[in-house]
Design an enzyme around this catalytic site. Structure first.
Site, PDB file in Angstrom:
ATOM      1  N   GLY A 117       2.458   2.050  10.716  1.00  0.00           N
ATOM      2  CA  GLY A 117       3.379   3.184  10.558  1.00  0.00           C
ATOM      3  C   GLY A 117       4.096   3.572  11.843  1.00  0.00           C
ATOM      4  N   SER A 170       3.528  -2.337  10.328  1.00  0.00           N
ATOM      5  CA  SER A 170       4.983  -2.338  10.560  1.00  0.00           C
ATOM      6  C   SER A 170       5.640  -3.679  10.216  1.00  0.00           C
ATOM      7  CB  SER A 170       5.301  -1.936  12.002  1.00  0.00           C
ATOM      8  OG  SER A 170       4.870  -0.607  12.239  1.00  0.00           O
ATOM      9  N   GLY A 174       2.905  -1.187   4.279  1.00  0.00           N
ATOM     10  CA  GLY A 174       2.940   0.244   3.978  1.00  0.00           C
ATOM     11  C   GLY A 174       4.366   0.689   3.707  1.00  0.00           C
ATOM     12  N   GLY A 175       5.009   1.223   4.733  1.00  0.00           N
ATOM     13  CA  GLY A 175       6.342   1.817   4.593  1.00  0.00           C
ATOM     14  C   GLY A 175       7.348   0.933   3.862  1.00  0.00           C
ATOM     15  N   ASN A 187       0.867  -1.174   0.000  1.00  0.00           N
ATOM     16  CA  ASN A 187       0.000   0.000   0.000  1.00  0.00           C
ATOM     17  C   ASN A 187       0.906   1.227   0.000  1.00  0.00           C
ATOM     18  OD1 ASN A 187      -1.801   2.050   0.485  1.00  0.00           O
ATOM     19  ND2 ASN A 187      -2.263   1.458   2.593  1.00  0.00           N
ATOM     20  N   TRP A 188       1.020   1.851  -1.151  1.00  0.00           N
ATOM     21  CA  TRP A 188       1.956   2.982  -1.281  1.00  0.00           C
ATOM     22  C   TRP A 188       1.399   4.279  -0.693  1.00  0.00           C
ATOM     23  CZ3 TRP A 188       3.727   2.097  -7.102  1.00  0.00           C
ATOM     24  CH2 TRP A 188       4.396   0.854  -7.163  1.00  0.00           C
ATOM     25  N   LYS A 189       0.147   4.271  -0.309  1.00  0.00           N
ATOM     26  CA  LYS A 189      -0.510   5.462   0.251  1.00  0.00           C
ATOM     27  C   LYS A 189      -0.280   6.672  -0.670  1.00  0.00           C
ATOM     28  CE  LYS A 189       0.188   3.418   4.745  1.00  0.00           C
ATOM     29  NZ  LYS A 189       0.087   3.545   6.166  1.00  0.00           N
ATOM     30  N   GLU A 231      -5.295  -5.318  10.594  1.00  0.00           N
ATOM     31  CA  GLU A 231      -4.288  -4.282  10.793  1.00  0.00           C
ATOM     32  C   GLU A 231      -4.552  -3.552  12.111  1.00  0.00           C
ATOM     33  OE1 GLU A 231      -2.353  -2.938   6.938  1.00  0.00           O
ATOM     34  OE2 GLU A 231      -4.207  -1.817   7.052  1.00  0.00           O
ATOM     35  N   HIS A 290      -9.447   0.933   4.948  1.00  0.00           N
ATOM     36  CA  HIS A 290      -8.153   1.148   5.608  1.00  0.00           C
ATOM     37  C   HIS A 290      -8.364   2.062   6.811  1.00  0.00           C
ATOM     38  CE1 HIS A 290      -4.061   2.434   6.413  1.00  0.00           C
ATOM     39  NE2 HIS A 290      -3.673   1.335   5.783  1.00  0.00           N
ATOM     40  N   GLU A 317      -6.791   4.463   7.926  1.00  0.00           N
ATOM     41  CA  GLU A 317      -6.611   5.907   7.659  1.00  0.00           C
ATOM     42  C   GLU A 317      -7.875   6.482   7.036  1.00  0.00           C
ATOM     43  OE1 GLU A 317      -2.914   5.517   5.528  1.00  0.00           O
ATOM     44  OE2 GLU A 317      -1.941   4.926   7.396  1.00  0.00           O
TER      45      GLU A 317
HETATM   46  C1  PEP Z   1      -0.732   0.031   6.127  1.00  0.00           C
HETATM   47  O1  PEP Z   1      -0.885   1.233   6.045  1.00  0.00           O
HETATM   48  O2  PEP Z   1      -1.586  -0.727   5.659  1.00  0.00           O
HETATM   49  C2  PEP Z   1       0.467  -0.480   6.788  1.00  0.00           C
HETATM   50  C3  PEP Z   1       0.490  -1.733   7.133  1.00  0.00           C
HETATM   51  O3  PEP Z   1       1.479   0.424   6.993  1.00  0.00           O
HETATM   52  P1  PEP Z   1       2.910   0.097   7.632  1.00  0.00           P
HETATM   53  O4  PEP Z   1       3.422  -1.170   7.035  1.00  0.00           O
HETATM   54  O5  PEP Z   1       3.762   1.262   7.287  1.00  0.00           O
HETATM   55  O6  PEP Z   1       2.710  -0.042   9.106  1.00  0.00           O
END
Ligand code: PEP
Length: 258
Positions: free
Chosen positions: A182, A221, A242-243, A20-22, A176, A104, A106
């Site tokens: 994040g 994470s 994500g990251g 997920n590149w956001k 999640e 999600h 967010e």
């Molecule tokens: C996400 O936003 O779905 C996510 C898992 O982010 P991160 O891996 O950065 O925690």
């Protein structure tokens, strides 16, 4: 669990590693990232990437003929019309999307997306032949209050009650925990496995075949250092990243850890 049984289950549910590149990247960096992912080796895992909507057509074109799937970060709950800023499921299909993230945390927290709206987005995705990646998970306060299972149950029920349990067979669930997204504070494999098992058990109580089939990803994470142990849990069928999905080598290393 005896190794033989584990083998049977993983044979049924292929590992999915979705990025997920956001709202990150530039046209140049996105092109570089896709080239890096395409050139790498993900092992037997299925890869998917979810770029910002503006880059979907470009990335879709670049992924043509590759085994990496394309996903959107959201999908409109309406088919077409006066919904400024939204992108429809048919448009996403036309861009080459196979997946669409819905719910999600967010979106739920920053844009007030309710369980009902998420369920409507889910329905629209399924109708168009997209596979929704349904995100569910508790906040830190909810975990501390001991209501994690109640929260994920409520989020799941919003979809099951409107779409029926059969719809779950056509989706991917991403557990999640919001406190892990994040933050660098990953859930322990035991914490994650416990909730994944709870989710699968809840679905199994309605339809055992659907529960056996549905992929349940962990997100929060996840990185190349912790992925191996998380992905070895019997009910963790992949990751929503994500990251660590923003660098091809890191993303591919997570897939290889599976
Ligand atoms: C996400 O936003 O779905 C996510 C898992 O982010 P991160 O891996 O950065 O925690």
């Amino acid at each position: 669990m005896p190794p033989q049984k584990r083998q049977v289950i993983t044979d049924m549910r292929r590992t999915l590693i979705a990025g997920n590149w956001k709202m990150n990247g530039t046209l140049e960096s996105v092109i570089q990232l896709v080239e890096g992912i395409k050139a790498g080796d993900a092992g037997p895992a299925q890869l998917a990437v979810c770029p910002p909507a503006i880059f979907l057509m470009k990335v879709g074109g670049m992924l043509e003929g590759s085994s990496v799937a394309l996903g959107a970060q959201n999908v409109c709950d309406q088919a077409s019309g006066a919904y400024t800023g939204e992108v429809s499921s048919d448009m996403l299909r036309a861009a080459g999307c196979q997946y669409a993230i819905v719910g999600h945390s967010e979106r739920r927290a920053l844009y007030n997306e309710s369980d009902e709206l998420v369920a409507a987005r889910f329905a629209m995705a399924v109708q168009a032949g997209l596979t929704p990646i349904l995100c569910i998970g508790e906040t830190l306060t909810e975990r501390e209050q001991g209501i994690t299972e109640t929260v994920v149950s409520r989020q799941l029920d919003a979809v099951i009650e409107t779409q029926g349990v059969a719809a779950i067979a056509n989706c991917v669930i991403a557990y999640e925990p919001v406190w892990a997204i994040g933050t660098g504070q990953v859930a322990t494999p035991q914490q994650a496995q416990a909730i994944h098992a709870y989710i699968r058990g809840k679905i199994a109580a309605l339809d055992a075949a659907v529960a056996d089939k549905v992929q349940i990803l962990y997100g929060g994470s996840m990185n190349s250092g912790n992925a191996g142990e998380l992905l070895s849990q019997v009910d963790i069928d992949g990751g929503l990243i994500g990251g660590a999905s923003l660098k091809a080598t890191d993303f591919l290393a997570i897939a290889q850890a599976a």
